[in-house]
Design an enzyme around this catalytic site. Structure first.
Site, short mmCIF file in Angstrom:
data_model
loop_
_atom_site.label_atom_id
_atom_site.label_comp_id
_atom_site.label_asym_id
_atom_site.label_seq_id
_atom_site.Cartn_x
_atom_site.Cartn_y
_atom_site.Cartn_z
N CYS A 94 7.05 6.37 -0.33
CA CYS A 94 5.70 6.10 0.12
C CYS A 94 4.74 5.58 -1.02
O CYS A 94 5.05 4.57 -1.45
CB CYS A 94 5.16 7.62 0.60
SG CYS A 94 3.83 7.18 1.75
N ARG A 128 -4.10 6.71 9.93
CA ARG A 128 -2.92 6.74 9.33
C ARG A 128 -1.60 6.94 10.29
O ARG A 128 -1.66 7.09 11.35
CB ARG A 128 -3.07 8.29 8.51
CG ARG A 128 -4.30 8.42 7.64
CD ARG A 128 -4.01 9.63 6.76
NE ARG A 128 -2.81 9.74 5.89
CZ ARG A 128 -3.01 8.94 4.84
NH1 ARG A 128 -3.63 8.59 4.54
NH2 ARG A 128 -1.76 9.16 3.81
N HIS A 207 9.21 10.72 3.70
CA HIS A 207 8.98 12.07 2.85
C HIS A 207 10.06 13.08 3.57
O HIS A 207 10.81 12.97 4.43
CB HIS A 207 7.51 12.95 3.21
CG HIS A 207 6.50 11.98 2.62
ND1 HIS A 207 6.41 11.85 1.30
CD2 HIS A 207 5.66 11.10 3.00
CE1 HIS A 207 5.31 11.06 0.93
NE2 HIS A 207 4.82 10.63 1.77
#
Ligand code: GLN
Length: 263
Positions: A94, A128, A207
């Site tokens: 990320c 997001r 993640h």
């Protein structure tokens, strides 16, 4: 045999337990009798990075990425860029992945000039991109054409992860995607690409940490570092029943939102 890992900026880049990827790599090497030494490079510190075989950079919020700009514009940035060019293995997650690119324009309009080690750039978006997602390693054009009917998909090369990023990353012609999205957003929520591959760099938005429940992906990264250092080596398969059960559990849930299902 030994692999030396450098964990880059752990105090600034470590969202969603990303440091668990380093522990996973160390353990999967240890189970095969291969030593693994882990050092950290902290913000403002200088180290000779040429002695490392594998680099890890986790995720970070926009603020932490801005904090790193001075380090990245100096000696450390040049050494990291040289390691990429030299074919050292990288796993970057990320924010850590974005940092390898040319620049990141945050959703607040701040332009971060990053390393330029990879042909990509990132633009922050107001909404997001968040959620569990899945993508298949290597280019799989059929994924792009799958519509409507459910398609069988071979789960052996599918990575499951969790994404949470404002940045939309766009790849240039000098790099390839790590994979193609089956369900979720990936690089930008538009072109179905996820992550990046360049030489021995693996960049992803995953993640989690991503590696414990994607053991084949972890082994692929480890093999790239071992191949570069030793050429040929013994790397026996591990008994991954527990890891694969976790992988299958998450993947079957994520694929419910896609055109694919497990045979
Ligand atoms: N700050 C970057 C973004 O929002 C990276 C976020 C992250 O590492 N999870 O896109």
């Amino acid at each position: 045999m030994e692999i030396r890992i450098c964990h880059l900026f752990p105090e600034a880049l470590n969202l969603y337990g990303d440091r668990g990827n380093v522990l996973c790599m160390k353990q999967r090497l240890s189970w095969r009798g291969i030593d693994c030494k882990i050092d950290s490079l902290h913000v403002g510190e200088h180290k000779d990075l040429s002695k490392y075989d594998l680099f890890f950079m986790g995720g970070g919020q926009d603020f932490e990425q801005e904090v790193l700009l001075q380090d990245l514009s100096g000696h450390n940035g040049q050494e990291i860029k040289a390691a990429v060019a030299d074919g050292k293995t990288f796993l970057c997650i990320c924010g850590g992945y974005q940092i390898l690119g040319r620049h990141y324009e945050t959703s607040a309009g701040i332009r971060c000039e990053f390393l330029g080690a990879l042909d990509l750039y990132t633009i922050g978006g107001a909404k997001r991109l968040i959620g569990n997602y899945a993508y298949r390693l290597e280019a799989e054009e059929t994924i792009l054409s799958a519509k409507g009917k459910k398609n069988n998909i071979d789960s052996r090369l599918i990575v499951v992860g969790f994404e949470n990023h404002s940045g939309r990353t766009y790849l240039g012609p000098d790099v390839k995607p790590l994979g193609y999205v089956l369900a979720g957003n990936g690089n930008n929520g538009k072109d179905r690409t996820e992550g990046v591959r360049y030489k021995n760099v693996f960049g992803t938005y995953s993640h989690g940490p991503v590696l414990p429940k994607n053991p084949f992906f972890c082994d692929r990264i480890l093999r790239s570092a071992l191949e570069r250092k030793y050429g040929s080596f013994s790397f026996p398969p591990l008994e991954d029943a527990f890891e694969n059960a976790a992988h299958h559990q998450v993947l079957s849930q994520v694929l419910k939102r896609s055109f694919f299902h497990l045979p």
